[in-house]
Write a protein that holds these residues in place. Structure first.
Motif: not given
Length: 126
Positions: A31-49, A51-61
């Motif tokens: 299983r996978l999950m995606f997060h639309q990056s908001g900048g910094c190291c990886d620019g503004s790219a959709p990132m694929c991880y 499932a569960g490896e990226f911690i979704v924050g309170d402000y993520d939608r």
């Protein structure tokens, strides 16, 4: 272009090439999950991880799913992109250093289109 139930447009879609890569990555990583990056190291790219490896924050939608996998975006990014439909595609090249597609010589890319007035009204009513 991609509507969901009751004529509500999907906030995120994937091209056939992106769906094929998602299938390939899922076969190797589960299983996978995606997060639309908001900048910094990886620019503004959709990132694929995995499932569960990226911690979704309170402000993520959760925008929706692509290839049956959840696709999240940060709150500030959502504010910027809320009037557009994100279309996840694949192009040759190196993506974000933490994203799973990198070793395949491909990277996910976000394309977008503005929602029509009718689509925006349908989304506002939800």
């Amino acid at each position: 272009m991609g509507a969901t139930q009751a004529g509500i447009p999907a906030r995120v879609l994937a091209t056939p090439a992106a769906l094929a890569l998602i299938d390939k990555l899922q076969a190797g990583h589960g299983r996978l999950m995606f997060h639309q990056s908001g900048g910094c190291c990886d620019g503004s790219a959709p990132m694929c991880y995995p499932a569960g490896e990226f911690i979704v924050g309170d402000y993520d939608r959760l925008l929706g799913e692509i290839g049956g996998m959840p696709f999240y975006i940060s709150g500030p990014q959502f504010e910027y992109w809320q009037h557009t439909q994100l279309i996840i595609d694949v192009v040759p090249g190196r993506g974000g250093m933490f994203s799973l597609e990198g070793p395949h010589g491909l990277r996910f890319l976000t394309r977008s289109r503005l929602f029509t007035d009718e689509e925006a009204a349908a989304l506002a009513a939800v």
